[in-house]
Design a protein around this motif. Structure first.
Motif, PDB file in Angstrom:
ATOM      1  N   ARG A  12       5.288  -5.310 -14.313  1.00  0.00           N
ATOM      2  CA  ARG A  12       6.037  -5.052 -13.056  1.00  0.00           C
ATOM      3  C   ARG A  12       5.825  -6.210 -12.070  1.00  0.00           C
ATOM      4  N   ASN A  13       5.355  -5.907 -10.827  1.00  0.00           N
ATOM      5  CA  ASN A  13       5.203  -7.000  -9.856  1.00  0.00           C
ATOM      6  C   ASN A  13       3.808  -7.643  -9.928  1.00  0.00           C
ATOM      7  N   GLU A  31       0.334  -1.292   1.585  1.00  0.00           N
ATOM      8  CA  GLU A  31       1.599  -0.887   2.190  1.00  0.00           C
ATOM      9  C   GLU A  31       2.603  -0.508   1.107  1.00  0.00           C
ATOM     10  N   ASN A  32       3.763  -0.067   1.535  1.00  0.00           N
ATOM     11  CA  ASN A  32       4.809   0.292   0.574  1.00  0.00           C
ATOM     12  C   ASN A  32       5.196  -0.935  -0.266  1.00  0.00           C
ATOM     13  N   GLN A  34       3.873  -2.568  -2.711  1.00  0.00           N
ATOM     14  CA  GLN A  34       2.921  -3.643  -3.004  1.00  0.00           C
ATOM     15  C   GLN A  34       2.416  -3.611  -4.447  1.00  0.00           C
ATOM     16  N   GLY A  35       2.569  -2.438  -5.111  1.00  0.00           N
ATOM     17  CA  GLY A  35       2.133  -2.361  -6.508  1.00  0.00           C
ATOM     18  C   GLY A  35       1.127  -1.242  -6.786  1.00  0.00           C
ATOM     19  N   LYS A  36       0.952  -0.319  -5.833  1.00  0.00           N
ATOM     20  CA  LYS A  36      -0.011   0.777  -6.026  1.00  0.00           C
ATOM     21  C   LYS A  36       0.397   1.650  -7.218  1.00  0.00           C
ATOM     22  N   SER A  37       1.650   2.108  -7.167  1.00  0.00           N
ATOM     23  CA  SER A  37       2.109   2.976  -8.275  1.00  0.00           C
ATOM     24  C   SER A  37       2.184   2.178  -9.576  1.00  0.00           C
ATOM     25  N   ASN A  38       2.522   0.911  -9.464  1.00  0.00           N
ATOM     26  CA  ASN A  38       2.587   0.080 -10.683  1.00  0.00           C
ATOM     27  C   ASN A  38       1.229   0.027 -11.382  1.00  0.00           C
ATOM     28  N   ARG A  53       7.652   6.865 -15.096  1.00  0.00           N
ATOM     29  CA  ARG A  53       8.839   6.765 -14.246  1.00  0.00           C
ATOM     30  C   ARG A  53      10.095   6.372 -15.007  1.00  0.00           C
ATOM     31  N   ASN A  59      11.845  -2.419 -18.417  1.00  0.00           N
ATOM     32  CA  ASN A  59      11.627  -2.411 -16.964  1.00  0.00           C
ATOM     33  C   ASN A  59      10.170  -2.607 -16.574  1.00  0.00           C
ATOM     34  N   LEU A  60       9.287  -2.446 -17.541  1.00  0.00           N
ATOM     35  CA  LEU A  60       7.855  -2.598 -17.243  1.00  0.00           C
ATOM     36  C   LEU A  60       7.439  -4.074 -17.235  1.00  0.00           C
ATOM     37  N   ILE A  61       8.260  -4.894 -17.855  1.00  0.00           N
ATOM     38  CA  ILE A  61       7.957  -6.323 -17.918  1.00  0.00           C
ATOM     39  C   ILE A  61       8.400  -6.975 -16.618  1.00  0.00           C
ATOM     40  N   LYS A  62       7.569  -7.864 -16.138  1.00  0.00           N
ATOM     41  CA  LYS A  62       7.896  -8.542 -14.889  1.00  0.00           C
ATOM     42  C   LYS A  62       9.287  -9.179 -14.987  1.00  0.00           C
ATOM     43  N   THR A 350      -1.370   4.839   1.271  1.00  0.00           N
ATOM     44  CA  THR A 350      -0.912   3.767   2.163  1.00  0.00           C
ATOM     45  C   THR A 350      -1.958   3.461   3.236  1.00  0.00           C
TER      46      THR A 350
HETATM   47  P1  ATP Z   1       5.001   2.928  -2.157  1.00  0.00           P
HETATM   48  O1  ATP Z   1       3.891   3.059  -1.163  1.00  0.00           O
HETATM   49  O2  ATP Z   1       6.308   2.761  -1.487  1.00  0.00           O
HETATM   50  O3  ATP Z   1       4.997   3.985  -3.192  1.00  0.00           O
HETATM   51  P2  ATP Z   1       3.921   1.063  -4.135  1.00  0.00           P
HETATM   52  O4  ATP Z   1       2.848   0.156  -3.665  1.00  0.00           O
HETATM   53  O5  ATP Z   1       3.528   2.229  -4.947  1.00  0.00           O
HETATM   54  O6  ATP Z   1       4.782   1.496  -2.872  1.00  0.00           O
HETATM   55  P3  ATP Z   1       5.296   0.126  -6.494  1.00  0.00           P
HETATM   56  O7  ATP Z   1       6.108   1.282  -6.917  1.00  0.00           O
HETATM   57  O8  ATP Z   1       4.042  -0.113  -7.226  1.00  0.00           O
HETATM   58  O9  ATP Z   1       4.989   0.191  -4.926  1.00  0.00           O
HETATM   59  O10 ATP Z   1       6.272  -1.133  -6.571  1.00  0.00           O
HETATM   60  C1  ATP Z   1       5.939  -2.407  -6.074  1.00  0.00           C
HETATM   61  C2  ATP Z   1       7.067  -3.367  -6.292  1.00  0.00           C
HETATM   62  O11 ATP Z   1       7.212  -3.646  -7.665  1.00  0.00           O
HETATM   63  C3  ATP Z   1       8.436  -2.903  -5.796  1.00  0.00           C
HETATM   64  O12 ATP Z   1       8.892  -3.772  -4.791  1.00  0.00           O
HETATM   65  C4  ATP Z   1       9.318  -3.030  -7.012  1.00  0.00           C
HETATM   66  O13 ATP Z   1      10.591  -3.507  -6.728  1.00  0.00           O
HETATM   67  C5  ATP Z   1       8.567  -4.012  -7.864  1.00  0.00           C
HETATM   68  N1  ATP Z   1       8.901  -3.957  -9.282  1.00  0.00           N
HETATM   69  C6  ATP Z   1       9.205  -2.863 -10.027  1.00  0.00           C
HETATM   70  N2  ATP Z   1       9.458  -3.222 -11.295  1.00  0.00           N
HETATM   71  C7  ATP Z   1       9.337  -4.558 -11.355  1.00  0.00           C
HETATM   72  C8  ATP Z   1       9.487  -5.511 -12.408  1.00  0.00           C
HETATM   73  N3  ATP Z   1       9.813  -5.154 -13.644  1.00  0.00           N
HETATM   74  N4  ATP Z   1       9.246  -6.823 -12.097  1.00  0.00           N
HETATM   75  C9  ATP Z   1       8.893  -7.201 -10.850  1.00  0.00           C
HETATM   76  N5  ATP Z   1       8.760  -6.355  -9.822  1.00  0.00           N
HETATM   77  C10 ATP Z   1       8.971  -5.052 -10.073  1.00  0.00           C
END
Ligand code: ATP
Ligand code: MG
Length: 375
Positions: A12-13, A31-32, A34-38, A53, A59-62, A350
């Motif tokens: 992901r990110n 913050e929102n 940023q990659g927490k859920s990732n 998800r 979609n899991l690959i960057k 957050t």
């Molecule tokens: P929130 O507090 O809103 O839940 P979060 O920190 O959990 O935010 P994530 O869901 O981890 O956020 O997502 C972080 C970022 O990863 C998002 O901006 C999203 O667009 C990005 N992202 C998702 N999939 C990919 C991908 N395949 N490659 C690069 N970035 C991605």
């Protein structure tokens, strides 16, 4: 079960990440977006070989990448495992201690994880299919061998549906499928009933801890082929599992004409449903938003307690963004309860202020896919 460390590449990110975790509470704040859920999703993927998800592996690959690589060092008792995963555009590969796994079934179950995400709160309102999948996943987490009859059952249902859609269905073939369904269907029903019976005391305990001592939570299972709903808090009135299974077999035996007529497979565990009650009232209709949230989180905690009690396995708990779920008192109750759990917990939020834990094992800040250890 403890995830000691993980390494991610192009997930992901997240470009590249190495993290060493505490065996207790791991808090990841940021913050929102940023990659927490990732990050939580990556740990989940190491357990279940897929995301919670997204169905699409790609979609899991960057973005722009060809391959995501994940690995984790996992300890269970005195056993140490190195789990590895590679996600390609359309395929995935799993490794245990560096060796490629030929059957995913051999991999699944090595890392047991229980996940809570905010969207789980909708589970009571969701269509039965979502709840059934959730139940099957819970049964599988306790008994990984459940996966085989579950997948075979789904496969036979698909095959039988295809035959029923033909202009002239082949009855010999339908008989053969029914022979298989009798065994598989009863296995599924029996495993689900057995699991829910074991889960009942734990969900009652967890819910009253979070929501209030005098509140009672009960599980109900509605078999599409059995006349009454089965309530697991009424042990004295519960039917025998054999009777519920026998009703399914009887239904299968008498449904052929209807099936051909409607070109549809008759009822069975693929149509069953389950639900939760608070003080005797169906939570789906009567519980407040907060009660539904508390129920859902209680369910996750109950799953852990059940696994610990029944299989002496302590799964890891992944809690994604529980900050906004409950009012301050219930929030406090929840954290008091979490504090009593002895297993490993990953929690994203957050704001650090949402976390009321006596001893945070490790605190991380995540920003733009980069993880910073703060303690
Ligand atoms: P929130 O507090 O809103 O839940 P979060 O920190 O959990 O935010 P994530 O869901 O981890 O956020 O997502 C972080 C970022 O990863 C998002 O901006 C999203 O667009 C990005 N992202 C998702 N999939 C990919 C991908 N395949 N490659 C690069 N970035 C991605
Ligand atoms: Mg998130």
């Amino acid at each position: 079960m403890i995830v000691q460390s993980i390494d991610l590449l192009n997930y992901r990110n997240i470009d590249e990440l190495h993290a060493e975790f505490s065996s207790g509470f791991n808090v990841i704040y940021g913050e929102n977006a940023q990659g927490k859920s990732n990050l939580l999703e990556a740990i989940y993927a190491l357990a279940f070989l897929k995301s919670f998800r997204d169905e699409k592996i790609a979609n899991l690959i960057k973005f722009g990448g060809q391959r995501a690589v994940l690995s984790a060092s996992v300890v269970e008792g005195n056993r140490q495992l190195r789990l590895g995963l590679e996600f390609f555009q359309k395929t995935r590969k799993a490794y245990v201690n560096g060796a490629l796994v030929s059957k995913f079934n051999d991999y699944l179950g090595l890392l047991r994880a229980i996940l809570f995400v905010p969207s789980d709160v909708a589970m009571l309102q969701n269509p039965p299919l979502v709840r059934r999948t959730m139940l099957d996943r819970m049964v599988f987490t306790l008994r990984p061998s459940y996966l085989i009859p579950m997948m075979q059952y789904q496969k036979v249902i698909k095959q039988k549906s295809a035959v029923l859609r033909l202009e002239v269905p082949d009855t010999t073939l339908l008989d053969a499928y029914d022979d298989q369904l009798r065994g598989l269907g009863t296995e599924l029903i029996a495993a689900r009933l057995d699991y829910l019976r074991r889960l009942q005391p734990f969900i009652a305990q967890a819910f009253s801890h979070i929501f209030g001592e005098n509140r009672h939570c009960a599980i109900g299972y509605k078999s599409a082929t059995y006349r009454d709903e089965i309530r697991f808090d009424e042990a004295a009135q519960m039917p025998r599992d054999e009777d519920v299974c026998a009703a399914y077999i009887a239904n299968l035996a008498t449904s052929r004409d209807k099936e051909i007529d409607r070109r549809q497979v008759a009822s069975g565990p693929h149509r069953d449903d389950w639900t939760l009650y608070i003080d005797g009232n169906a939570a789906r209709y009567f519980a407040s938003q907060g009660q539904q949230r508390a129920l859902c989180i209680a369910l996750k905690i109950a799953e852990i307690l059940c696994l610990k009690n029944e299989a002496q396995i302590e799964p890891i708990l992944l809690l994604d963004d529980i900050s906004s779920e409950l009012d301050p008192i219930r929030h406090q109750n929840l954290f008091q309860f979490l504090n009593q759990l002895t297993g490993q917990i990953f929690l994203t939020t957050t704001s650090k202020s949402h976390v009321h834990i006596d001893s945070i094992g490790r605190l991380f800040h995540i920003q733009n896919g980069i993880l910073f250890g703060e303690s």
